[in-house]
Design an enzyme around this catalytic site. Structure first.
Site, PDB file in Angstrom:
ATOM      1  CB  THR A  19      -3.548   1.443   5.811  1.00  0.00           C
ATOM      2  OG1 THR A  19      -4.738   2.251   5.792  1.00  0.00           O
ATOM      3  CG2 THR A  19      -3.891   0.090   6.412  1.00  0.00           C
ATOM      4  CE  LYS A  40      -9.728   4.442   7.158  1.00  0.00           C
ATOM      5  NZ  LYS A  40      -8.549   5.222   6.835  1.00  0.00           N
TER       6      LYS A  40
END
Length: 173
Positions: A19, A40
């Site tokens: 991330t 995602k």
């Protein structure tokens, strides 16, 4: 109508910085004037309401997205996605994710897709991030921690990607 270059941001494990790298890459490409989206497919450990600290929300914020600001599937328990989905009475579907991801790629230059866990961690009971990359025709960016043993995990991940004919853009340690 153009379609984005799709990049799977994958890792050698969970908690390795996917991330953080995806956020930085998305922000940098956006600052350079590219039309970028991030997504995602599945995120676990998510509460019921929108949480700006979730991975999907952070990735979207990096590119200034107004569309799809959370993961495609959000699951409450912080477990492997198929386990969390079963416990929540939900079904995870790679084909549905691919359809949604391709729709997000329209009129973009780059679409960043962040996996969950390592490359071969299960996203569904039958599919992994490798399968997602193959289905999308994506390239991969591999993220790994800087610690003893990582070289082995990096080489294993690269070998699996090569065997699946997924082009590798690079490795970030």
């Amino acid at each position: 109508m153009s379609t984005a270059r799709i990049v799977l941001v994958t890792g050698t494990d969970t908690g390795v910085g996917k991330t953080v790298v995806g956020f930085g890459l998305g922000a940098a490409l956006t600052r350079r004037g590219l039309r970028v989206r991030s997504v995602k497919p599945v995120e676990t450990g998510c509460g019921g309401d929108f949480d700006p600290t979730e991975d999907g929300a952070l990735l979207a914020r990096a590119t200034g997205q107004r569309v799809r600001r959370t993961a495609l599937d959000r699951l409450p328990e912080p477990l492997a996605p198929p386990v969390a989905a079963d416990r929540a009475g939900r079904h995870l579907d790679l084909d549905e994710w691919c359809e949604a991801i391709r729709a997000l790629a329209i009129d973009r230059d780059v679409l960043l897709v962040e996996g969950a866990g390592g490359l071969l961690s299960p996203l569904t009971w039958h599919e992994t991030a490798r399968d997602l990359a193959v289905a999308l025709g994506a390239e991969a960016l591999v993220i790994a921690p800087d610690r003893l043993g990582s070289l082995n995990h990096i080489l294993l991940t690269l070998e699996v990607l090569q065997a699946a004919s997924v082009p590798v853009l690079g490795v970030v340690v």
